[in-house]
Design a protein around this motif. Structure first.
Motif, PDB file in Angstrom:
ATOM      1  N   ALA A 213       0.834  -1.201   0.000  1.00 36.44           N
ATOM      2  CA  ALA A 213       0.000   0.000   0.000  1.00 36.44           C
ATOM      3  C   ALA A 213       0.867   1.249   0.000  1.00 36.44           C
ATOM      4  O   ALA A 213       0.570   2.233  -0.694  1.00 36.44           O
ATOM      5  CB  ALA A 213      -0.930   0.007   1.210  1.00 36.44           C
ATOM      6  N   ALA A 214       1.955   1.233   0.779  1.00 36.91           N
ATOM      7  CA  ALA A 214       2.864   2.384   0.835  1.00 36.91           C
ATOM      8  C   ALA A 214       3.545   2.612  -0.509  1.00 36.91           C
ATOM      9  O   ALA A 214       3.686   3.754  -0.970  1.00 36.91           O
ATOM     10  CB  ALA A 214       3.912   2.160   1.921  1.00 36.91           C
ATOM     11  N   ILE A 215       3.957   1.528  -1.163  1.00 38.39           N
ATOM     12  CA  ILE A 215       4.600   1.648  -2.476  1.00 38.39           C
ATOM     13  C   ILE A 215       3.624   2.221  -3.499  1.00 38.39           C
ATOM     14  O   ILE A 215       3.962   3.126  -4.270  1.00 38.39           O
ATOM     15  CB  ILE A 215       5.126   0.272  -2.944  1.00 38.39           C
ATOM     16  CG1 ILE A 215       6.276  -0.186  -2.040  1.00 38.39           C
ATOM     17  CG2 ILE A 215       5.578   0.326  -4.399  1.00 38.39           C
ATOM     18  CD1 ILE A 215       6.723  -1.617  -2.291  1.00 38.39           C
ATOM     19  N   LEU A 216       2.396   1.707  -3.499  1.00 36.11           N
ATOM     20  CA  LEU A 216       1.390   2.185  -4.449  1.00 36.11           C
ATOM     21  C   LEU A 216       0.991   3.630  -4.172  1.00 36.11           C
ATOM     22  O   LEU A 216       0.721   4.399  -5.097  1.00 36.11           O
ATOM     23  CB  LEU A 216       0.164   1.278  -4.402  1.00 36.11           C
ATOM     24  CG  LEU A 216       0.344  -0.109  -5.027  1.00 36.11           C
ATOM     25  CD1 LEU A 216      -0.835  -1.015  -4.690  1.00 36.11           C
ATOM     26  CD2 LEU A 216       0.515   0.000  -6.536  1.00 36.11           C
ATOM     27  N   LEU A 217       0.963   4.010  -2.887  1.00 38.87           N
ATOM     28  CA  LEU A 217       0.654   5.401  -2.553  1.00 38.87           C
ATOM     29  C   LEU A 217       1.759   6.323  -3.065  1.00 38.87           C
ATOM     30  O   LEU A 217       1.477   7.414  -3.585  1.00 38.87           O
ATOM     31  CB  LEU A 217       0.486   5.561  -1.042  1.00 38.87           C
ATOM     32  CG  LEU A 217       0.113   6.967  -0.563  1.00 38.87           C
ATOM     33  CD1 LEU A 217      -1.231   7.402  -1.147  1.00 38.87           C
ATOM     34  CD2 LEU A 217       0.058   7.025   0.968  1.00 38.87           C
ATOM     35  N   GLY A 218       3.013   5.898  -2.928  1.00 42.41           N
ATOM     36  CA  GLY A 218       4.122   6.679  -3.474  1.00 42.41           C
ATOM     37  C   GLY A 218       4.048   6.803  -4.977  1.00 42.41           C
ATOM     38  O   GLY A 218       4.293   7.884  -5.546  1.00 42.41           O
ATOM     39  N   ILE A 261       5.958   5.044  10.995  1.00 47.08           N
ATOM     40  CA  ILE A 261       7.183   5.615  10.415  1.00 47.08           C
ATOM     41  C   ILE A 261       7.673   4.754   9.256  1.00 47.08           C
ATOM     42  O   ILE A 261       8.102   5.270   8.215  1.00 47.08           O
ATOM     43  CB  ILE A 261       8.273   5.758  11.499  1.00 47.08           C
ATOM     44  CG1 ILE A 261       7.884   6.849  12.506  1.00 47.08           C
ATOM     45  CG2 ILE A 261       9.625   6.089  10.873  1.00 47.08           C
ATOM     46  CD1 ILE A 261       8.797   6.956  13.695  1.00 47.08           C
ATOM     47  N   LYS A 262       7.579   3.445   9.409  1.00 52.24           N
ATOM     48  CA  LYS A 262       7.974   2.538   8.327  1.00 52.24           C
ATOM     49  C   LYS A 262       7.116   2.781   7.086  1.00 52.24           C
ATOM     50  O   LYS A 262       7.634   2.867   5.959  1.00 52.24           O
ATOM     51  CB  LYS A 262       7.832   1.087   8.787  1.00 52.24           C
ATOM     52  CG  LYS A 262       8.144   0.073   7.695  1.00 52.24           C
ATOM     53  CD  LYS A 262       7.875  -1.359   8.177  1.00 52.24           C
ATOM     54  CE  LYS A 262       8.094  -2.353   7.040  1.00 52.24           C
ATOM     55  NZ  LYS A 262       7.783  -3.748   7.470  1.00 52.24           N
ATOM     56  N   PHE A 263       5.798   2.886   7.291  1.00 53.20           N
ATOM     57  CA  PHE A 263       4.894   3.153   6.157  1.00 53.20           C
ATOM     58  C   PHE A 263       5.260   4.467   5.478  1.00 53.20           C
ATOM     59  O   PHE A 263       5.352   4.533   4.241  1.00 53.20           O
ATOM     60  CB  PHE A 263       3.445   3.205   6.648  1.00 53.20           C
ATOM     61  CG  PHE A 263       2.439   3.530   5.585  1.00 53.20           C
ATOM     62  CD1 PHE A 263       1.867   2.531   4.817  1.00 53.20           C
ATOM     63  CD2 PHE A 263       2.062   4.851   5.337  1.00 53.20           C
ATOM     64  CE1 PHE A 263       0.941   2.825   3.826  1.00 53.20           C
ATOM     65  CE2 PHE A 263       1.141   5.162   4.340  1.00 53.20           C
ATOM     66  CZ  PHE A 263       0.583   4.142   3.588  1.00 53.20           C
ATOM     67  N   ALA A 264       5.465   5.513   6.282  1.00 57.77           N
ATOM     68  CA  ALA A 264       5.783   6.828   5.716  1.00 57.77           C
ATOM     69  C   ALA A 264       7.104   6.795   4.949  1.00 57.77           C
ATOM     70  O   ALA A 264       7.219   7.389   3.866  1.00 57.77           O
ATOM     71  CB  ALA A 264       5.837   7.873   6.835  1.00 57.77           C
ATOM     72  N   LEU A 265       8.101   6.091   5.481  1.00 55.52           N
ATOM     73  CA  LEU A 265       9.405   6.032   4.817  1.00 55.52           C
ATOM     74  C   LEU A 265       9.324   5.266   3.497  1.00 55.52           C
ATOM     75  O   LEU A 265       9.929   5.673   2.495  1.00 55.52           O
ATOM     76  CB  LEU A 265      10.429   5.374   5.743  1.00 55.52           C
ATOM     77  CG  LEU A 265      10.893   6.218   6.946  1.00 55.52           C
ATOM     78  CD1 LEU A 265      11.833   5.406   7.834  1.00 55.52           C
ATOM     79  CD2 LEU A 265      11.571   7.503   6.475  1.00 55.52           C
ATOM     80  N   ILE A 266       8.573   4.171   3.485  1.00 54.97           N
ATOM     81  CA  ILE A 266       8.442   3.391   2.241  1.00 54.97           C
ATOM     82  C   ILE A 266       7.705   4.202   1.183  1.00 54.97           C
ATOM     83  O   ILE A 266       8.112   4.247   0.013  1.00 54.97           O
ATOM     84  CB  ILE A 266       7.711   2.061   2.508  1.00 54.97           C
ATOM     85  CG1 ILE A 266       8.563   1.149   3.382  1.00 54.97           C
ATOM     86  CG2 ILE A 266       7.366   1.362   1.188  1.00 54.97           C
ATOM     87  CD1 ILE A 266       7.852  -0.118   3.823  1.00 54.97           C
TER      88      ILE A 266
END
Length: 460
Positions: A213-218, A261-266
């Motif tokens: 999800a984090a990658i796709l959001l980025g 924080i992990k989600f935000a960093l990814i």
């Protein structure tokens, strides 16, 4: 005859497979028609943006001494610059995606965008069938304490499954068979690609696959900047999965911890990595056209946003002898004038509603609706950004029929009122700027009322 016809229609549109087939046929037929129409009419069916995309692709694939990528890597690769095409202000990934326009057929991109529509519909269907509707049916069954000793458990489960798939099919039809959706994609707008990315992000979030999800959001944010607003709601849900403490301190601890924080960093890392790569290939033109241009953009062309008229009145047209703008003019023209209330409402909604996973579709809908209403520039395509979530939130809305009908009427009516005046300006050349601005204010008020009605009707 009427009964037979209604029965056939009910059976046809209760099958998701049939809806997919009909949706595909409509899109293919419109794309084929667009080729005939454009060849025989001065008023084109194809959106001007599609020609911009196609030209940008051509510039990338056919470099010349006057058309080369500005980045160090791009010069080494010897490829062209999509920003040689004036008004191309998108990620180069879009131009690369349409490379088959040059190799296969000029309409390849339209088929690609239409295909993204269909895939988005499939994701939407799976969200409804396997995540959203079962949770609603389960909670309603528990609350009503239904006893069904007569029927076997297998029959009950089968009936529930059939009811869920039928309801999901009807809801997805609101998207796939929406004339605004299929006309925009078949005219060559790329909005369906972003819609697909956003729905894929939501699907991963609701399945608790937070890394993907984090990658796709980025990726979504790189494609078009506004999806970054969804990040705050994701952080709230991630933090809430392990419980929220009491008071403000508990909320802050939920938003800021190792998992968030992990989600935000990814997510930020994906966004940053893509931008570094694009900059290495295409250099400053990529940075300026994709991002910096939109920060200081002063669009005085008429659009649904009422900001356009104030910018128009203070716009430094050629020959303007005014050396220095007044303070009020600088405030009106400043992007912060619209940016601050827009971000306060969009991010505030994410913090307010984004704590439970089941509320994510509703939260993203509210965030996007507020973002679009108060954006400095707003066209009909922007409405797709939030109507995308409508089929997903309808099951949790409890709204009287009269109010639902009134909300739809106000939503369309505010647009129709504005468009009737915009037609006189655009096609008849009449000086109706002031009247158009007033109708822009009505648009903001009307759509804000619709948003408030949906918020009031939501049953979390």
């Amino acid at each position: 005859m009427v009964h037979w016809l209604s029965t056939r229609l009910s059976r046809t549109f209760s099958s998701f497979r049939n809806v997919l087939i009909i949706s595909t046929i409509i899109r293919v037929a419109l794309i084929l028609y667009s080729e005939w129409h454009d060849a025989h009419s001065t008023v084109k069916y194809t959106d001007v943006d599609y020609r911009v995309f196609s030209d940008a692709t051509r510039f990338i694939l056919h470099p010349t001494p006057q058309n080369t990528a500005n980045g160090l890597v791009g010069k080494w690769l010897g490829i062209g610059d999509p920003y040689t095409r004036a008004t191309y202000r998108y990620t180069p990934l879009l131009a690369l995606l349409l490379a088959p326009n040059e190799w296969i057929h000029p309409s390849f991109g339209k088929y690609l965008f239409a295909g993204c529509d269909i895939i988005a519909g499939i994701i939407m269907y799976n969200l409804l069938v396997y995540i959203i509707l079962p949770s609603i049916h389960l909670s309603s069954s528990v609350s009503q304490n239904i006893s069904n000793e007569v029927k076997s458990q297998e029959d009950t489960d089968a009936e529930k499954g059939s009811a869920i798939t039928r309801k999901a099919t009807y809801l997805v039809s609101l998207h796939l068979l929406n004339p605004m959706v299929f006309s925009i994609s078949t005219r060559g707008s790329s909005e369906s690609v972003l819609s697909l990315f956003v729905l894929a992000t939501l699907y991963c979030a609701l399945k608790s696959n937070w890394t993907l999800a984090a990658i796709l959001l980025g990726l979504s944010t790189h494609w078009k900047i506004y999806p970054f607003i969804y990040g705050i709601a994701c952080l709230g849900v991630i933090g809430n999965e392990r419980g929220i403490g009491k008071g403000l301190k508990g909320r802050l601890n939920a938003l800021v911890n190792a998992r968030t924080i992990k989600f935000a960093l990814i997510s930020a890392g994906t966004f940053g990595l893509l931008n570094v790569l694009m900059y290495a290939i295409w250099g400053y033109p990529f940075l300026y056209e994709s991002y910096l241009y939109h920060i200081h953009r002063r669009d005085h062309r008429h659009n649904f946003s009422p900001y356009f008229y104030l910018i128009y009145l203070t716009y430094p047209f050629p020959g303007d002898s005014t050396p220095q703008l007044e303070v009020w003019q600088q405030i009106v023209r400043s992007p912060l004038t619209s940016f601050i209330p827009q971000m306060a409402l969009s991010l505030g909604a994410g913090i307010l509603f984004g704590w439970k996973k089941k509320d994510l579709p509703f939260t993203w809908f509210i965030q996007t609706f507020a973002f679009v209403i108060f954006n400095r520039v707003c066209t009909s395509q922007y409405f797709l950004w939030y109507t995308l979530f409508v089929p997903l939130i309808i099951p949790r809305l409890s709204m009287p029929f009269w109010k639902a009908l009134l909300s739809v009427a106000v939503w369309f009516g505010a647009q129709g009122l504005w468009l009737s005046k915009a037609y006189r300006l655009e096609f008849l050349g009449e000086n109706v700027f002031y009247g158009l601005w007033l109708r822009g204010l009505i648009y903001v008020a009307g759509h804000s009322w619709v948003l408030a009605s949906v918020m009031d009707s939501y049953q979390g």
